[in-house]
Write an enzyme that holds these catalytic residues in place. Structure first.
Site, short mmCIF file in Angstrom:
data_model
loop_
_atom_site.label_atom_id
_atom_site.label_comp_id
_atom_site.label_asym_id
_atom_site.label_seq_id
_atom_site.Cartn_x
_atom_site.Cartn_y
_atom_site.Cartn_z
CG HIS A 161 -1.73 -1.25 1.35
ND1 HIS A 161 -2.99 -1.45 0.83
CD2 HIS A 161 -1.40 -2.42 1.96
CE1 HIS A 161 -3.40 -2.67 1.12
NE2 HIS A 161 -2.46 -3.29 1.81
CB SER A 282 14.49 21.85 -15.70
OG SER A 282 13.78 23.06 -15.83
CE LYS A 288 12.96 18.77 -11.35
NZ LYS A 288 11.73 19.15 -12.04
CD GLU A 295 9.55 11.76 -15.80
OE1 GLU A 295 8.60 12.53 -15.67
OE2 GLU A 295 10.72 12.14 -15.86
#
Ligand code: ARG
Length: 481
Positions: A161, A282, A288, A295
């Site tokens: 969970h 970024s 970043k 992804e």
């Protein structure tokens, strides 16, 4: 240009007028199916031989067609491109064959149809592709195994969970992503086997009217069986759906691995750091480092699922036999294969260059995660598990209320919770002790993990070569089982 000087077509005699440019546009599949050419040439050569054996062609004609098809293959390999009028790859090859050998080329299409032709070429392509995807998935497995061998002593929380559940070895978590890929490889193997049934010789739908030996064709093209029903053979795309399913499942597994790593790489977790090769920066925020490859792997799983749904959707409403809807099978199949062949190596590369912060992983192991071990301790002392669960639960509550680790609770608290708690109770709250107890096969204990690593190594032991023959090799292994 074809000898006729005009558009080279495989049909048209019964039409007085030409097709609308719109029909040509919607009908043209060369942009997608061009890559079938090596298989179409191969099956065409086998067909020329079969027609020769059947006495439909003379030996000279059959040889001339074989020679011409070799010329065509060389021309395409050297960069020959489709022309605007090439409806599909079969038309293009037929055009080039006419250019190479002249009118004898017109004899090749005797007794065959593009329906059995395209089904055969697509099957051959699928078998090769399953071999390539198999190699790519094996590459991910190899990296996971290498990292697991390196990290077998490090511990981390395992989650249920997405809540901290129990401590496990990092190797155990890494290998939890190894075995699903092994199952995917078996599914690919089965899909390749499913593709290995020969449709050629089925004609358009009713079979070939010439006495070609389909057994000979099967042997020369390396198929494992001959399709038993010509109607089924031209409309059957189960093998495409099966191959896409195997890849969708693999893409889903890579997506879950990616999701774990994306989470673990966030500042909040800080378990892993991404390397330079597979992360991006970024344009605005200089600090970043984004895990783009992961992804994209996660996003690609959605596209794979789309490919599967579009293939199954196309099949479910089709009447018997070949229908043009089937032309789009290749869009879905090729996209799925192209996607996997990009995604799997990118995930492997990302995992290969991860830096694991094992100190942070171990720091995330709070003592309440060993609550089950504390209950097991009481069970070993003679309490029932239900009773132990209640006693430990009360200790968890007390620690939570006081905002301290369970290990910081005073001995009286343990004694009050259950009379069987002794001085050694707190040892049961150690993460290493917890892991050390779990030596049953498949558990996270050091011996069990060592055995698991051995099993994973043995799974990868067979040497495979990334050759076009690997797809057929896969099938040979299935048959041997
Ligand atoms: N390009 C077609 C396909 O991929 C070839 C088969 C065409 N058959 C036909 N009857 N028009 O399905």
């Amino acid at each position: 240009m074809s000898e006729s000087g005009g558009a080279h077509k495989l049909w048209g005699g019964r039409f007085a007028g030409g097709p609308s440019p719109l029909l040509e546009a919607i009908n043209r599949s060369i942009g997608v199916d061009f890559r079938l050419w090596p298989h179409d040439v191969r099956l065409s050569k086998a067909w020329a031989v079969a027609l020769g054996h059947a006495g439909v062609l003379t030996l000279d004609e059959s040889r001339e067609l074989e020679r011409g098809l070799d010329v065509v293959a060389r021309q395409i390999a050297d960069g020959a491109q489709p022309v605007a009028s090439d409806e599909d790859v079969h038309t293009m090859i037929d055009r080039l064959l006419h250019d190479a050998v002249g009118s004898v080329a017109s004899r090749l299409h005797t007794g065959r149809s593009r329906n059995d032709q395209v089904a055969t070429a697509t099957r051959l392509w699928t078998i090769d592709a399953c071999g390539k995807v198999d190699v790519a998935l094996r590459g991910v497995q190899q990296v996971l195994l290498a990292r697991a061998e390196e990290l077998r002593d490090a511990l981390m929380p395992a989650y249920t969970h997405l809540q901290r559940a129990q401590p496990v070895s990092v190797a155990h978590w890494l290998l939890s992503h190894f075995w699903p890929l092994e199952r995917d490889r078996r599914r690919l193997q089965a899909a390749a086997r499913g593709a290995s049934e020969l449709p050629l010789g089925s004609g358009a739908i009713a079979g070939s009217a010439f006495p070609v030996s389909r057994l000979l064709l099967k042997e020369s093209l390396g198929f494992h069986a001959v399709a038993r029903n010509s109607i089924d053979a031209v409309g059957d795309r189960d093998f495409v759906a099966e191959a896409i399913f195997a890849m969708t499942m693999a893409g889903t597994h890579l997506s879950r691995l990616a999701e774990d790593l994306i989470l673990f790489g966030s500042s909040e977790f800080g378990f892993v750091r991404f390397g330079d090769g597979f992360s991006t920066g970024s344009s605005m925020m200089p600090q970043k480092r984004n895990p783009d490859a992961l992804e994209l792997a996660r996003g690609s799983a959605a596209r794979l699922l789309g490919d599967l749904v579009s293939m199954l959707g196309a099949l479910k409403g089709l009447p018997t036999g070949y229908n043009k809807d089937l032309q789009d099978d290749k869009r879905a199949l090729f996209d799925a294969v192209d996607t996997m062949l990009l995604v799997a190596p990118a995930v492997a590369g990302t995992v290969d260059e991860l830096r694991f912060d094992t100190a942070r992983m171990e720091a995330a192991l709070s003592s309440s995660m060993m609550a089950t071990d504390l209950a097991d301790y009481l069970v070993r002392k003679g309490a029932t598990f239900r009773e132990s669960h209640g006693a430990v639960g009360s200790l968890v509550r007390q620690a939570e209320e006081r905002g301290i680790e369970m290990t910081a609770l005073p001995p009286e608290a343990f004694a009050a919770a259950h009379p069987l708690f002794g001085d050694d109770a707190r040892d049961a709250l150690g993460a290493r002790a917890s892991v050390a107890h779990r030596e049953a096969i498949g558990g996270t204990g050091p011996k069990a993990v060592a055995e698991q690593i051995e099993a994973a190594r043995a799974t990868l032991a067979p040497v495979i070569h990334e050759t076009p023959a690997h797809g057929n090799q896969l099938i040979a292994n299935v048959v041997a089982v």
